[in-house]
Design a protein around this motif. Sequence first.
Motif, PDB file in Angstrom:
ATOM      1  N   VAL A 222      23.734  76.977 -15.463  1.00  0.00           N
ATOM      2  CA  VAL A 222      24.389  76.000 -16.333  1.00  0.00           C
ATOM      3  C   VAL A 222      24.072  76.344 -17.790  1.00  0.00           C
ATOM      4  O   VAL A 222      22.967  76.783 -18.113  1.00  0.00           O
ATOM      5  N   THR A 223      25.037  76.168 -18.670  1.00  0.00           N
ATOM      6  CA  THR A 223      24.825  76.428 -20.093  1.00  0.00           C
ATOM      7  C   THR A 223      24.347  75.159 -20.788  1.00  0.00           C
ATOM      8  O   THR A 223      24.951  74.098 -20.645  1.00  0.00           O
ATOM      9  N   LEU A 224      23.249  75.278 -21.528  1.00  0.00           N
ATOM     10  CA  LEU A 224      22.714  74.189 -22.330  1.00  0.00           C
ATOM     11  C   LEU A 224      22.971  74.494 -23.799  1.00  0.00           C
ATOM     12  O   LEU A 224      22.591  75.564 -24.295  1.00  0.00           O
ATOM     13  N   LEU A 225      23.604  73.555 -24.499  1.00  0.00           N
ATOM     14  CA  LEU A 225      23.832  73.688 -25.930  1.00  0.00           C
ATOM     15  C   LEU A 225      23.205  72.509 -26.661  1.00  0.00           C
ATOM     16  O   LEU A 225      23.249  71.372 -26.175  1.00  0.00           O
ATOM     17  N   VAL A 226      22.633  72.791 -27.825  1.00  0.00           N
ATOM     18  CA  VAL A 226      22.118  71.754 -28.722  1.00  0.00           C
ATOM     19  C   VAL A 226      22.776  71.991 -30.074  1.00  0.00           C
ATOM     20  O   VAL A 226      22.518  73.005 -30.730  1.00  0.00           O
ATOM     21  N   ASP A 227      23.680  71.086 -30.451  1.00  0.00           N
ATOM     22  CA  ASP A 227      24.487  71.274 -31.661  1.00  0.00           C
ATOM     23  C   ASP A 227      25.201  72.629 -31.628  1.00  0.00           C
ATOM     24  O   ASP A 227      25.290  73.333 -32.647  1.00  0.00           O
ATOM     25  N   GLY A 228      25.716  72.991 -30.460  1.00  0.00           N
ATOM     26  CA  GLY A 228      26.493  74.216 -30.314  1.00  0.00           C
ATOM     27  C   GLY A 228      25.686  75.481 -30.174  1.00  0.00           C
ATOM     28  O   GLY A 228      26.266  76.572 -30.069  1.00  0.00           O
ATOM     29  N   VAL A 229      24.367  75.385 -30.160  1.00  0.00           N
ATOM     30  CA  VAL A 229      23.498  76.558 -30.051  1.00  0.00           C
ATOM     31  C   VAL A 229      22.787  76.531 -28.699  1.00  0.00           C
ATOM     32  O   VAL A 229      22.258  75.499 -28.291  1.00  0.00           O
ATOM     33  N   GLY A 230      22.772  77.670 -28.004  1.00  0.00           N
ATOM     34  CA  GLY A 230      22.061  77.705 -26.728  1.00  0.00           C
ATOM     35  C   GLY A 230      22.525  78.833 -25.840  1.00  0.00           C
ATOM     36  O   GLY A 230      22.926  79.899 -26.307  1.00  0.00           O
ATOM     37  N   GLY A 231      22.483  78.591 -24.533  1.00  0.00           N
ATOM     38  CA  GLY A 231      22.856  79.643 -23.597  1.00  0.00           C
ATOM     39  C   GLY A 231      22.701  79.210 -22.160  1.00  0.00           C
ATOM     40  O   GLY A 231      22.499  78.024 -21.856  1.00  0.00           O
TER      41      GLY A 231
END
Length: 224
Positions: free
Chosen positions: A42-51
Amino acid sequence: MPRAPSPALHLPATPPPGPPLVRAAIDFAAPAHEVARRLIGVTLLVDGVGGRIVETEAYDQSDPASHTFGGPTARNAAMFGPPGCAYVYRSYGLHWCINTVCREAGHGAGVLLRALEPTHGIGTMQARRGLEDVHLLCAGPGRLAQALGIDASFNGRPLHLPPFALLEPDAAGAPGHHPVGVVAGPRIGISKAVDVPWRFGLRGSRYLSRAFAAPAGAGGHGRR
């Protein structure tokens, strides 16, 4: 006289081209070890940043290695909160770490996010970490939190609301989609319940904090 060009604006990180993003439907009220396995890929993003999440560990109140084993405290209160929220704590007084709260409120279970494969906002993560090597940006829970800009202000915040986003891998269910391969083994960096096989990882990933032990007669998985 022609006007000078305006300074470049810093725009928020945006996902790379690809299939439409699909929000992950995760039952955080399930047991922590089930959620830990489900989160792989699953992809995790925080304010559009992550992976892409490539490594997790599960913990439960009945588990001597869990922060909640001794009951609620000021430090671990968020882990006894409603499922699907973040539990953020500082490790050894140095590094922030992020967990997802599992089971019903009051139970005290969670999943530590140990490693990501950076895919969104890599430049932002490199600047935060002061590091270029993408394989090391999020290879470990402290590195992951620093790369995503996570600190105590995120403690207790729901993961289904901004600034967080959880996205299915490769628009799960689309034609040509293949199930995520998951490996499991004992958790690391703990001194109690060391044999409990509640560490999960993406098979073959080069972005793990530590490789999983290879089965007898087989090659290892992940970065060494």
